[in-house]
Each structure stands twice: as structure tokens, then as C-alpha cells.
Design an enzyme around this catalytic site. Structure first.
Site, mmCIF file in Angstrom:
data_model
loop_
_atom_site.group_PDB
_atom_site.id
_atom_site.type_symbol
_atom_site.label_atom_id
_atom_site.label_comp_id
_atom_site.label_asym_id
_atom_site.label_seq_id
_atom_site.Cartn_x
_atom_site.Cartn_y
_atom_site.Cartn_z
ATOM 1 N N LYS A 230 47.176 42.486 43.020
ATOM 2 C CA LYS A 230 46.250 43.089 43.982
ATOM 3 C C LYS A 230 45.102 43.764 43.228
ATOM 4 O O LYS A 230 45.329 44.411 42.200
ATOM 5 C CB LYS A 230 47.034 44.110 44.816
ATOM 6 C CG LYS A 230 46.293 44.721 45.990
ATOM 7 C CD LYS A 230 47.246 45.654 46.763
ATOM 8 C CE LYS A 230 46.601 46.272 47.977
ATOM 9 N NZ LYS A 230 47.544 47.179 48.697
ATOM 10 N N LEU B 266 41.736 50.426 51.702
ATOM 11 C CA LEU B 266 43.153 50.104 51.452
ATOM 12 C C LEU B 266 44.053 50.584 52.584
ATOM 13 O O LEU B 266 45.273 50.416 52.508
ATOM 14 C CB LEU B 266 43.652 50.720 50.134
ATOM 15 C CG LEU B 266 43.060 50.192 48.827
ATOM 16 C CD1 LEU B 266 43.354 51.153 47.680
ATOM 17 C CD2 LEU B 266 43.639 48.813 48.509
ATOM 18 N N SER C 104 47.719 46.264 53.522
ATOM 19 C CA SER C 104 46.535 46.039 52.728
ATOM 20 C C SER C 104 46.719 45.042 51.585
ATOM 21 O O SER C 104 45.729 44.598 51.024
ATOM 22 C CB SER C 104 46.065 47.365 52.141
ATOM 23 O OG SER C 104 46.985 47.863 51.203
ATOM 24 N N ILE D 176 51.804 52.230 51.292
ATOM 25 C CA ILE D 176 51.903 53.647 51.668
ATOM 26 C C ILE D 176 52.138 53.784 53.167
ATOM 27 O O ILE D 176 52.350 54.890 53.668
ATOM 28 C CB ILE D 176 50.648 54.421 51.199
ATOM 29 C CG1 ILE D 176 50.879 55.932 51.166
ATOM 30 C CG2 ILE D 176 49.432 54.084 52.065
ATOM 31 C CD1 ILE D 176 49.774 56.733 50.510
ATOM 32 N N GLY D 177 52.104 52.647 53.874
ATOM 33 C CA GLY D 177 52.325 52.698 55.327
ATOM 34 C C GLY D 177 52.763 51.342 55.874
ATOM 35 O O GLY D 177 52.939 51.180 57.086
ATOM 36 N N GLY D 178 52.901 50.368 54.980
ATOM 37 C CA GLY D 178 53.286 49.026 55.418
ATOM 38 C C GLY D 178 52.553 47.940 54.644
ATOM 39 O O GLY D 178 52.631 46.756 54.979
ATOM 40 N N SER D 179 51.835 48.318 53.610
ATOM 41 C CA SER D 179 50.872 47.426 52.953
ATOM 42 C C SER D 179 51.488 46.307 52.135
ATOM 43 O O SER D 179 50.811 45.346 51.790
ATOM 44 C CB SER D 179 49.926 48.246 52.076
ATOM 45 O OG SER D 179 48.948 48.872 52.877
#
Lengths: 544, 544
Positions: free
Chosen positions: A129, A178, A204, A225-228
Site C-alpha cells: 500500500k 486514508l 482504504s 484502523i476502522g476496516g481498511s
């Protein structure tokens, strides 16, 4: 006079295209982009290239270590497939053919000379990434204003992977900020779903998701950090793990809000097999990353079984199913996948199924989205506005339209942290003797572009810092997965999600599920999923 | 009309004295307080009481589990010795004779009825620093304004210790704000050193230090965010451990700045033996505290050797000695203790000694003291001023006279956090193959009252989150430990420390050393210290 943002974006695209054009043999232009890109490589690549790029990464490292496959051949196959993926789904920021082939050649020579591989990833091409720092290259985190930031050294993870023998050959797209569950930026536009270009690849780490989904990579580095990691893995029909925090190195990410530790970002794999997940984790942890990065916990990757089995190999397992988080009801294909898996699991000796009652998942979102941007989102705003680039719709959604984004004081942050800890403690008590939770990855399959607004099914586990593993299950079948009629939405988020579901629009989209464990149960999670796969056969459909 | 703070303080003292007066048989008043309190118990307590209270806690739990010692007898012995300690060194906020004896009786009955102990601490009296919440009792953290705060449930650690069979019989003093390396409050005045009342017992767990030093407790609960376990343990000639963070439960502390996680406070033991340290750690970790408190890492207490030995039991160990942190030069008795230990270690097969070069210890203080009070100290100021009580001198020193205390913005906190992480990474690289660092606990033996201004020798390891173990070595001998003449101080802190050293003033004060390990090397640290003790014989003097 400042350079217009469009000029910088154009420069980035030209650079990308120039790197793609270096691939040999060159690839045809795709003039008529198909809805479903996934079959295209079969018509263009050689049988050997297809065989290599569709191999399990565990088999690849084995062939590479024994010399039955050369790293140059493997690398070139992945370079070509990645270049093709770029033309189809727009997932790459730059290809690194020269450096990668030189490195592959070095590794091939090393193996010949020493008669043994350089490390556990000897010769394996790995995708990265963009915001993972690669020495001497731009790291922009999706902000045009940051395009001239150049990494002065590799991120920690890259140094470990290089020491292990990996070949870095491609860098992948990410969204502005992001902080989207999609991958749309003013550099490159949208990265689209390999199986249906009207849908997002997720984000992301959506460049990784799309590239691995296209088999232009078999093992990639994402961040979450939240589903990336999980949203792109799920949307693109591949495997992904959001590990527990402080196990894998994260030093060397380019991002806003560095130094924030209330919600810790993690690095993890996006890959084509469970073996790939394990290879990624074990390679990094065996390298004792806690010496360079002392925030990591110095505990080894456990290879001994985490769930004991009886003499016949039968494991006693209690699996809880979270059908619905009580906030946004999943679309029909998700529920069908859960039901099918549950039905099959019922027939497996030793496995007990129970329902998981969601506990305040709406409140969980309030906590985590209050802690994400405790500076009121000012770093993101500055980074966007620095170049004059426009706000992408999902940047607006998460930052300026989000009622939980506020400029907090120090005491406010401490208070939200205490609420986070209380919530974690309450949630921990719900487990009892449950081993793992099986649940949706999102409120539907890959969303239509610019509509991925509900993070709850993934961010829930970031807040709790639970490891969460994504596995592909099946695909959307519009004939079976008909929309629910006369459903009365519970709230505005639920209404939004419900209303955009029209089965035909999601045809062919991968349907994946998420397996969640207690903190630091990363090894157990993989072991349980291997056992489930073996017991009931997964996925139910082919994705290549 | 608000109650004058003096009235509240008087009430607290009267309550304390009332609880002390319940002890049976009652104790004589000590009219002429001696300089050295440590020999007094021998003249007042019975031989059985002396034998019990001077036993190693490991031996006590063994006798209690077998029934050769009753918990009622053990508890009453410690109640009497604690009451006496209070009269001598002023270390108690309340004694709990009724509840403790009732509990002890219950445990004795349980053992008789079931023929086995209730848990690993069956019947063992344990002392508790005041700010560790005890259900139904005041928890004031040293602030008069907080005296009416009553705990609605036990701190996590107390529930675990109670389930393990402990008897809670006494609560101990702490300083105003909890942020002194001494123990002085407007509730109770100063807790003094058992060996020399002109010196401090240390702090902030100074009530524990003094009580354990007096053998009014054999195992107590302290807390440490900058030296608060280690300073009192060292000053009072007993053992203490500041464990790595996130291993032991800390839920249920009453303090300011709750929710702050840049510098994490830890709980740890203050005790009369290394066995006590191990008993404390193992009991808590074996109870899987991470279920109730998910921030803790779910890794077991390791009982297998952390330093391998050869067939003859010889361990290969590299010990680095930090003689001086480069900021404040230690007083002569400290350097003598280090030299004596080093001399003896040189003769031990398998042990290699090297010097540890201090690395930016002054900068480390800048970082940690910037992160301690990122709200500018406003919570402490509010808590002090809420009752009208005066600021204690060391509260002024650390809060209002400290140039690093500033009201920070969110980005400032993140920046200091990044500096912290960079420093941790740099320090980690210094280790090479060093196993442990042996160093001073402070720049001198127990300081004169109100002079403990240099935290660097302990706060250094909080910043780095290293485990640090305190062991008693010897005592100050004014004839040997003469002041250095014509020393030219390096800086103002060094001058301050140098100038107040006059050997006669420190006569008889314990001299202790600190053994420091890498993060999460808690088990290794204890194992190495046991090996050192066995190899060279420690301490060199008796403390009882």
C-alpha cells in the site's frame, strides 16, 4: 505561484503509466472495459504466468526456496498481471519492474551460490500500500499536497520482508485521507471492484484488495484502523487479517494523526489464502520486531494448537453468530452466506453454535468516531486544502458531516478513552466460553461507489482491538438474493443501506464473512478458520 | 459554608486513631520517638508475633495453607505490628481489624472444613495503598477535597487477591497528588523513614514502604508512574517491582488524569523478599485479569527459566552497570554499593560486566514530565484548591515550578508521544546482548524531607516502560561514605543533590539498587536477581 493540483495528479498518473509501460512483454490496451474484470487475465497471460500468479503463496515460497521456480519468473509474472490489473481496475500508484527484477535476479543468484534461500520469503513478490514508506519514493497518504514527501528510509515492515527475501514490485492505491472504506483520490480517481466495476474495491487498502482480487499479487501489505484491510479483502473475494494491535510493526506509515494512540492502526495481510495470512504474521513476528519498535509486545507467534482436539482430531468449539449488529441490517446475500455456513457447521461434530447478541454497537461507533479525529479533523483539512484539491465525497462524510468529529480538549480525550475502556470491559464479559464470533464484514457486499458509509461491522472490532479475519464465501446471486420488501428501516443509516440494495446492481460481487476473536487470539482465529474450511469446504464458489 | 480543610484532616486522623485503638492487646503510646524506629517492635511484640511478621511471605502462605499457622494469628500479629508502625513512622490511613479478623476466621474455618486452602494467598494479610479502591471506603488520592469519595466497588486487584485468599487489614498513606517521591499530605503530615526519621520513606507508595520496612506488612500493593513503588522500597530497605505495563490490573485506582495513556501507571508489589515479588505477580497473572480488564496482555506468567544454564547451573549473563545517569551524580553510598556488588560479581563464573553509557537521560525527563500533566496540571490544581488545603512543597515543585508542565493541544500530545517512541526505539538499540542493567534507584539514599526532587533514576524506566526491580544492599555508613570534596556540579539539579549530602544526616539509611530489564522481561529480572543473590549473598546487612 503554486502548482495546480491537477498538474500534480497528472504527473502522478504519467509516472504510473510510464512504470507500467516498462513491463515486458508489453500488454495490450483494454479499450472496452468489462463489467467483470476477473476473467480477462486468462485471455492475455501465458499458462505459466497464470499458474504462478494463481498459486497459493505458501506453495510459491516452497517452489522459490527449492529453486523449481525462479524469482525472476515469479516476479515477471506478477508484474505483468499487476500491470494488466491496473488497466482493468485502477489499483496501482507505481510499478517497480527494474528494481524488482534486479532484486529477483540477485535472489536467484544467491540461491544458486549458497544452495539455500535467504529467508522465509525468498524470492516472493509482495505488494505494498502506498503509504507504507519505501525509501526514496513519494509517500502521500492520498493527499496531493503531500506528493513531494519522499521517504528517507523504509518502513520497518519492508526491512523485515526484505531481510526475509521478499521482492517489492508494486505500490497500490489508497483514498484521500486514508479514512474511506473505498479507494478514491484526486490522484487516480476510483479503484473499482474486479468483479463488478460499478462497485468499489473497498478501502482504504483498496488498491491491495483489487490487485490481490485480480491475482496481480498473492500477498500484500494493508493497514486498518476502522476496516481498511477487511473491507477490500471482503469486497474483492480474498483473505485479510486485522491483527491485534502491537503485534506487527507499524513504524514508517505516512498518515495524519501520527502519535494518536487511543485507536491504534495496524498492519496486516491481504492475500489469496489462509496460508498467506499465517506466512505474513509468522515472518514478521519471528523477526522480533519489538527490538526496533519497542511498543510491540515481545511474544512469539504460537505454532502449538490453540484449540485442543481429541484423538480423532475433533475440536470442541463454540462459535457465536452475529447475524445483525442491531444498527444496520445486512443485505440478503450476507445473511444467506451466514445461514449457509451455519447450516453446514451444525453438521460438524464438536461445534456448538449460539447467537451473539449485539451490545451497543451504535454507541461503539460514537466512541471510536469521537476518538479518530480528536483534533476536529484539522490535520486532514489542512492536508486536503494545502493543494487546492477538492474534498472527495467520503472525506466530507467522515470528517465534516460526521457529528462526532469535534476539536476535543485533553480532558475530553481522556473521558472518551475511559468510555472506550469501560465498553471494552463490558464487551469482554459477554464472551463466556465462546471461542470465536462469525459475522458480516459490512452491511452488504461491495457498495456502489461513494456509498460506503457504514463502518460499524468492522470498526466495532478496532474499538475492541479484537483480531478479525476475512474469508471469501460466495458471490451475489440476484435471483436468490432478492431485496426484502416492505422492510421498515430502524434509523437513517439503516434506511440508507436498505434503499440502495437492488440485487442486479450487485451481481457477481463477492460475499465474505468475518471471524473475530478475543484480543491476542490471532493464532486461534486462523486455526479455527482452517478447521472450518476443512470441515465444510470454503469458499462455496471460485473467485479465479 | 464549606467545611474547613483542617476539620476534614482532623476527622481523617481521628478515624485512623480510632481504628488503631481497636487492636488487641492494645499498644503502648511511644512518647519519645527514636531516630531509628526499626528495633522498637522487638521490645514490644511477642516472640510469636515477631516470628510471624518477620517471615518470608512465601513461607507464610505455606504455613497458612497447611494450617500450621492460623490466619487469625497471622492477621493479629500484622495488625499489632502495623499499629505500632503507625505510632512510629506515620504510615497508615486506617486499620481494618474487625473486617480482617472476621475474614481470617472465615478462612481458618474454610481450611478446616474443606481440608484445602481457598487460593494461593490463603489467609495472608496484605496491605493496600489508599488510592486503590476498597468498596465502601474513602479513596482520596491525597486530596482533602476528595475525602468524601467512596468506592462503589473494589479495585480489580483486590477482587483477585480476595479470591486468592488474602486478608485486607490496613490501608497506607500517600502524598498530596500522588506525584511526589515522598509521602506528605495535609491529612497526615509526613510518613517518615523507619531507619531515620529525618529522612523520607519515599513515595508515593511511602506508606507501604514504611510499613513493609517496619515489617508491619510482608506484602503490599503500590503503584508507580515515575518511581512510586521503587523509591519507597529502596528508601525502606525492602523489595519492590515496577512491572512492565499492561501485565497487572490497574482498574480501580482513584487518581487525577484518569484516561491518560501516554505514560501508563502500574501496580506492583512492595515486599520483604524476592519470593514475595513473584507470589504477587504470579497470583495476579494466573487469575487471567485480561478478561475483566481487556487492556492487559493475555500472556501467562512464565515459570520456565528465561536465562538458560549449563549442566552445572552456571548462567551466562551480561550485566551492564549504569554508575551515573550523566545528569545527577549519585551520593557516595550508592556508588559504594554498586562497586561492592560489581566486585563480587566479577568473581562469578559466567557473568560478564560492562558499563552502561547513559543516553540522554535529561531529555528523557523532558519527555516524561511533559506528558505527565498535558492538561497543564489543572486537575491537580482543582483537586488541591477545592478544599482550601495548602499546596505541599513537592506538589509545587512538580506542578507549578516545573517548566515542562504546559497546557498542551492535541497535536502537542501526539508530538511528545512520537518523541517518546523515537526515544524508546533509540534506547532499545543500545542493549545489544546485555541481559539486565544494574543501576541506582535515585541520586542518593532516602532524601531529607521535602528534598526528593530528582526523579530521573526511576522515571527513566517508566518512560521506556522497562520492568525495574528494587533490592536492598546495605546501609549508609558515615565513616565510609564521606562526601566528595571540591566536586563541581554539572548543573543546578546536580548542585542541589550534591549540596545536601552530609553523611551523618543519612546514617543508617538503607542503600538499595535497581535491576532493569527490557520490556516484558519481568520474569527474567526476578530470575537474574535470585541468581545474583545466591551467587554473592545479598543484602550485605540485616534490615530487621
Amino acid at each position: 505561484m503554486p502548482v495546480p493540483w491537477e498538474t500534480i495528479a497528472q504527473k502522478a498518473q504519467e509516472h504510473r503509466d510510464a512504470t507500467i509501460s516498462l513491463v515486458e512483454p508489453g500488454l495490450p490496451e483494454i479499450t472496452d472495459l468489462p463489467l467483470d474484470s476477473s476473467p480477462v487475465p486468462k485471455a492475455i497471460l501465458t499458462p505459466e504466468e497464470l499458474a504462478i500468479t494463481e498459486s497459493d503463496p505458501v506453495d510459491l515460497v516452497s517452489s522459490l526456496a527449492s529453486g523449481t521456480l525462479s524469482s525472476v519468473n515469479a516476479t515477471n509474472a506478477f508484474l505483468r498481471r499487476a500491470a494488466l490489473a491496473q488497466k482493468l481496475v485502477n489499483c496501482i500508484t507505481e510499478l517497480l519492474p527494474n528494481a524488482a527484477l534486479e532484486r529477483a535476479k540477485y535472489l536467484d543468484d544467491y540461491l544458486k551460490k549458497h544452495g539455500k534461500p535467504i529467508g522465509p520469503l525468498h524470492g516472493l513478490p509482495i505488494s505494498v500500500k502506498e503509504h507504507v514508506k519505501m525509501k526514496g519514493r513519494t509517500v502521500n497518504a492520498g493527499f496531493i499536497a503531500w506528493y513531494d514527501r519522499v521517504a528517507d528510509r523504509n518502513a520497518h515492515i519492508l526491512d523485515i520482508f526484505l531481510a526475509a527475501g521478499a521482492v517489492l514490485y508494486v505500490r497500490t492505491t489508497q483514498p484521500q485521507t486514508l479514512m474511506h472504506l473505498e479507494t478514491s483520490s484526486n490522484f487516480y480517481g476510483q479503484t473499482v471492484n474486479p468483479f463488478n466495476r460499478n462497485l468499489t474495491s473497498g478501502g482504504s487498502s483498496g488498491g491491495e484488495g483489487a490487485l490481490v482480487g485480480m491475482r496481480g499479487s498473492c500477498l500484500g501489505i494493508g493497514t486498518d484502523i476502522g476496516g481498511s484491510i477487511r473491507s477490500p479483502a471482503a469486497n474483492c473475494g480474498v483473505y485479510g487479517l486485522r491483527p491485534t494491535s502491537y503485534r506487527l510493526p507499524i513504524e514508517g506509515l505516512s498518515a495524519t494523526m501520527l502519535g494518536q494512540e487511543q485507536i491504534v492502526p495496524v498492519i496486516g495481510p491481504i492475500t489469496t489464502s489462509l496460508g498467506g495470512v499465517k506466512l505474513f504474521m509468522k515472518t514478521l513476528i519471528d523477526a522480533k520486531p519489538w527490538i526496533r519498535e519497542p511498543s510491540l509486545v515481545p511474544f512469539p507467534w504460537r505454532t502449538e494448537p490453540q484449540v485442543p482436539a481429541n484423538g480423532g482430531g475433533i475440536k470442541k468449539l463454540k462459535i457465536a453468530i452475529l447475524w445483525d449488529d442491531g444498527v444496520v441490517k445486512p443485505h440478503p446475500p450476507i445473511t444467506r452466506a451466514l445461514k449457509t455456513v451455519a447450516e453446514k457447521l451444525k453438521g460438524v461434530e464438536g461445534i456448538t453454535l449460539v447467537n451473539w447478541e449485539p451490545y451497543k454497537h451504535d454507541y461503539a461507533w460514537t466512541i471510536i468516531s469521537s476518538l479518530y479525529f480528536c483534533d476536529g479533523g484539522s490535520e486532514e483539512a489542512t492536508a486536503i486544502e494545502g493543494s487546492g484539491e477538492p474534498w472527495r465525497p467520503l472525506s466530507r462524510f467522515i470528517l465534516t458531516d460526521n457529528p462526532n468529529v469535534k476539536k476535543l480538549g485533553i480532558r475530553d480525550v481522556w473521558d472518551w478513552t475511559l468510555k472506550r475502556d469501560d465498553f471494552r470491559a463490558e464487551y469482554s464479559q459477554l464472551w463466556g466460553d465462546v471461542d470465536v464470533i462469525l459475522c458480516p464484514v459490512g452491511p452488504g457486499p461491495a457498495p456502489l461507489h461513494d456509498t460506503a458509509r457504514y463502518w460499524g461491522y468492522t470498526s466495532q472490532w478496532n474499538l475492541l482491538d479484537y483480531p478479525a479475519l476475512i474469508v471469501p464465501i460466495t458471490k451475489v446471486d440476484p435471483e436468490v438474493d432478492v431485496a426484502e420488501k416492505n422492510y421498515k428501516p430502524r434509523n437513517e443509516k439503516d434506511r440508507y443501506n436498505y434503499e440502495f440494495y437492488e440485487p442486479e446492481k450487485f451481481a457477481n460481487a463477492p460475499v465474505s464473512l468475518q471471524l473475530v476473536g478475543r484480543r491476542y487470539d490471532d493464532e486461534k482465529l486462523i486455526e479455527v478458520m482452517e478447521y472450518i474450511q476443512k470441515s465444510i469446504g470454503l469458499p462455496f464458489t471460485n473467485f479465479v
